[in-house]
Design an enzyme around this catalytic site. Sequence first.
Site, PDB file in Angstrom:
ATOM      1  N   ILE A  68       5.854  -3.752  -2.497  1.00 49.94           N
ATOM      2  CA  ILE A  68       6.594  -4.739  -2.958  1.00 49.94           C
ATOM      3  C   ILE A  68       6.912  -4.607  -4.075  1.00 49.94           C
ATOM      4  CG2 ILE A  68       4.636  -6.313  -2.647  1.00 49.94           C
ATOM      5  CD1 ILE A  68       6.712  -8.545  -1.764  1.00 49.94           C
ATOM      6  N   SER A  69       8.196  -4.910  -4.832  1.00 54.27           N
ATOM      7  CA  SER A  69       8.291  -4.442  -6.195  1.00 54.27           C
ATOM      8  C   SER A  69       7.824  -5.854  -6.863  1.00 54.27           C
ATOM      9  CB  SER A  69       9.654  -4.370  -6.400  1.00 54.27           C
ATOM     10  OG  SER A  69      10.260  -3.117  -5.867  1.00 54.27           O
ATOM     11  N   GLN A  70       7.565  -5.332  -8.363  1.00 52.40           N
ATOM     12  CA  GLN A  70       7.160  -6.407  -9.175  1.00 52.40           C
ATOM     13  C   GLN A  70       8.418  -7.398  -9.141  1.00 52.40           C
ATOM     14  OE1 GLN A  70       6.972  -4.602 -12.927  1.00 52.40           O
ATOM     15  NE2 GLN A  70       6.632  -6.581 -14.219  1.00 52.40           N
TER      16      GLN A  70
END
Length: 222
Positions: A68-70
Amino acid sequence: MPLLKLEDTYLHKGKRRALVALLREKGIKSERVLQAINTLPRHFFFDSALISHAYEDKAFPIGEGQTISQPYTVAFQTELLEIREGDRVLEIGTGSGYQGSILHLLGAEVFTIEYQKKLFEGTKRFLTRLGIEMHLFYGDGTGGLPAYAPYDKIIVTAGAPVVPEALIQQLKIGGILVIPVGDKRRQTMLKITKKSNTKVDREEYEGFAFVPLLGKDGWGQS
């Protein structure tokens, strides 16, 4: 897998407000984007073992070699897209569904495609339970999704070796493609605006790191 019990407490809401304040300090200017991040409980998209980290400005694993992206990256890519109500948006790399859900909250009609079948199936079930409506597909996103083209906006959430030509072809005139391009460790974020069928404008932003984009026009089959 996301938590089976979806609770959004005062503590979670407070952590989201602090995260939004941090993103604003880091240069995110779109209040619509910040409001969407403040609205959507990011901890819903986390495995229970990692939930205490949900509001850190970091990427975290979600299984199948994906992350899950920053939050800053999500906000940055979303801001570059300049989402308007009713935009048809193609997302390459559904992942946990968090980025697509942010786009949905901004009023976009989201078409999203995921390369990893197990991740696709789990995310589809979860988003249905969450009540977030988007069009989910399983397959190789490097070729886009031509059956539903053209799109107002396209976002790629994995690092590509090159810009797939199919994605530019599936953009409307005036449309925007946001894609990280580079090697498997570091990428430059590109904002590509399609001016005509033969001309595009490019803006570049350095210093990003995504998992590799898999597929025919990505880093190969895996």
